[in-house]
Motif scaffolding. Structure first.
Motif, PDB file in Angstrom:
ATOM      1  N   TYR A  45      28.133  22.534  39.647  1.00 27.41           N
ATOM      2  CA  TYR A  45      26.621  22.258  39.913  1.00 27.41           C
ATOM      3  C   TYR A  45      25.915  23.320  40.066  1.00 27.41           C
ATOM      4  CZ  TYR A  45      28.736  17.458  40.514  1.00 27.41           C
ATOM      5  OH  TYR A  45      29.389  16.232  40.221  1.00 27.41           O
ATOM      6  N   SER A  46      26.146  24.302  40.502  1.00 27.67           N
ATOM      7  CA  SER A  46      25.327  25.592  40.764  1.00 27.67           C
ATOM      8  C   SER A  46      25.283  26.310  39.239  1.00 27.67           C
ATOM      9  CB  SER A  46      25.962  26.356  41.528  1.00 27.67           C
ATOM     10  OG  SER A  46      25.185  27.832  41.719  1.00 27.67           O
ATOM     11  N   LEU A  48      25.175  24.419  36.528  1.00 25.15           N
ATOM     12  CA  LEU A  48      24.359  23.542  35.791  1.00 25.15           C
ATOM     13  C   LEU A  48      22.862  24.053  36.120  1.00 25.15           C
ATOM     14  CD1 LEU A  48      23.652  21.104  34.098  1.00 25.15           C
ATOM     15  CD2 LEU A  48      24.043  19.684  36.322  1.00 25.15           C
ATOM     16  N   PHE A  49      22.536  24.181  37.253  1.00 27.88           N
ATOM     17  CA  PHE A  49      21.092  24.315  37.716  1.00 27.88           C
ATOM     18  C   PHE A  49      20.455  25.848  37.184  1.00 27.88           C
ATOM     19  CE2 PHE A  49      22.140  20.878  40.620  1.00 27.88           C
ATOM     20  CZ  PHE A  49      21.046  19.888  40.271  1.00 27.88           C
ATOM     21  N   HIS A  50      21.444  26.609  36.714  1.00 35.43           N
ATOM     22  CA  HIS A  50      21.135  27.880  36.408  1.00 35.43           C
ATOM     23  C   HIS A  50      21.557  28.280  35.001  1.00 35.43           C
ATOM     24  CE1 HIS A  50      21.812  28.904  40.751  1.00 35.43           C
ATOM     25  NE2 HIS A  50      21.044  29.965  40.552  1.00 35.43           N
ATOM     26  N   ASP A  52      19.721  27.595  31.804  1.00 39.73           N
ATOM     27  CA  ASP A  52      18.217  27.136  31.283  1.00 39.73           C
ATOM     28  C   ASP A  52      18.330  26.299  30.022  1.00 39.73           C
ATOM     29  OD1 ASP A  52      17.348  28.305  33.583  1.00 39.73           O
ATOM     30  OD2 ASP A  52      17.120  30.427  32.613  1.00 39.73           O
ATOM     31  N   LEU A  55      19.414  22.542  30.617  1.00 40.77           N
ATOM     32  CA  LEU A  55      18.271  22.091  31.385  1.00 40.77           C
ATOM     33  C   LEU A  55      17.062  21.708  30.311  1.00 40.77           C
ATOM     34  CD1 LEU A  55      18.392  23.707  34.923  1.00 40.77           C
ATOM     35  CD2 LEU A  55      19.384  21.569  34.297  1.00 40.77           C
ATOM     36  N   GLU A 227      30.225  21.968  33.275  1.00 39.60           N
ATOM     37  CA  GLU A 227      28.863  21.814  33.368  1.00 39.60           C
ATOM     38  C   GLU A 227      28.472  20.444  33.039  1.00 39.60           C
ATOM     39  OE1 GLU A 227      26.615  25.145  32.272  1.00 39.60           O
ATOM     40  OE2 GLU A 227      27.814  26.437  33.030  1.00 39.60           O
ATOM     41  N   LEU A 231      26.613  17.440  35.060  1.00 42.09           N
ATOM     42  CA  LEU A 231      25.459  16.582  34.603  1.00 42.09           C
ATOM     43  C   LEU A 231      25.659  15.206  34.426  1.00 42.09           C
ATOM     44  CD1 LEU A 231      22.477  16.804  33.468  1.00 42.09           C
ATOM     45  CD2 LEU A 231      23.398  17.373  31.245  1.00 42.09           C
TER      46      LEU A 231
END
Length: 256
Positions: A45-46, A48-50, A52, A55, A227, A231
């Motif tokens: 999850y970490s 995933l949020f990194h 770019d 996202l 990842e 998501l």
């Protein structure tokens, strides 16, 4: 016989929900490969949020889905209202023209849209994505709202007119509140259809406008990363929250 049908229904539900449960479980898998479970972790999850790029594709899918759903719902509402409330000449022709994208294969629609955009010199991007998704979501939005409008009692408008209400007040205070659930349903159905579409997106997307389904599909060549499981878990959680909030609101209205 009833017992056989009951067990068959249970097997169908298991078949439908086991993949979703697997995505949630493997989003906490410490291993980088999905076929081996080595322990629990939350670092995907970490990551995933990194990520770019991933996202960015998610934002593209959300923006395109919201825009396409808004336009399709608005046009579908006006079309359904006109066809259901007024005697329109050529009603069957207009309705058939709107429903054609449901019959024609999406790959044919995608190729046709690409040829049209190329012939007029329009570069593929967000705009062409939205236009392509409107084509495939408009029939769904129109059908959902036509069903709700056909179920309305015509005497409601007559009663409002007898009480002195104008046409606009009748629509705003009587008809639209009754049609609001169908409008929301049409929007959510259109958004879901747009968000998960691959075929039309393949032909109408351009540089910098890659959607999330296209990114996931392209990842099949190199292998899916954990990842994507993270998501998928967040999307499932978001869907459950939306369903819960809508269900609570509908229950409050019923109780009121």
């Amino acid at each position: 016989m009833d017992r056989v049908v009951a067990w068959f229904c249970r097997l169908v539900f298991v078949f439908l929900y086991v993949p979703i449960v697997a995505v949630v479980v493997y989003s906490f898998n410490a291993s980088e490969v999905s076929y081996r479970f080595t322990g629990l972790t939350t670092h995907w999850y970490s990551d995933l949020f990194h990520d770019d790029r991933l996202l960015a594709t998610l934002r593209t899918s959300i923006v395109v889905g919201v825009l396409a759903a808004l336009v399709a719902t608005a046009i579908g509402f006006l079309t359904a209202f006109s066809l259901a409330r007024f005697q329109v000449k050529g009603r069957a022709f207009f309705l058939g023209a709107i429903l054609i994208p449901l019959i024609v294969p999406e790959i044919v629609i995608g190729v046709s849209l690409l040829e049209v955009f190329s012939s007029i010199g329009m570069q593929t991007g967000i705009l062409t994505l939205v236009l392509g998704h409107i084509v495939i979501t408009l029939p769904l939005a129109t059908l959902v709202q036509m069903g709700a409008m056909a179920a309305l009692d015509p005497s409601l408008s007559e009663a409002a007119t007898d009480l002195g209400a104008t046409g606009w007040i009748t629509f705003r205070r009587v008809l639209f509140p009754l049609l609001r659930p169908s409008v929301l349903a049409a929007f959510l159905l259109s958004f879901t259809t747009s968000f998960s579409n691959i075929v039309i997106s393949t032909f109408t997307s351009g540089v910098g406008s890659t959607t999330l389904p296209l990114r996931i599909y392209s990842s099949l060549r190199t292998g899916l990363t954990p990842e994507l499981n993270a998501l998928g878990t967040l999307l499932v959680l978001f869907t459950l929250v939306v369903i819960f909030l809508v269900g609570v609101r509908q229950m409050r209205r019923i109780l009121a």
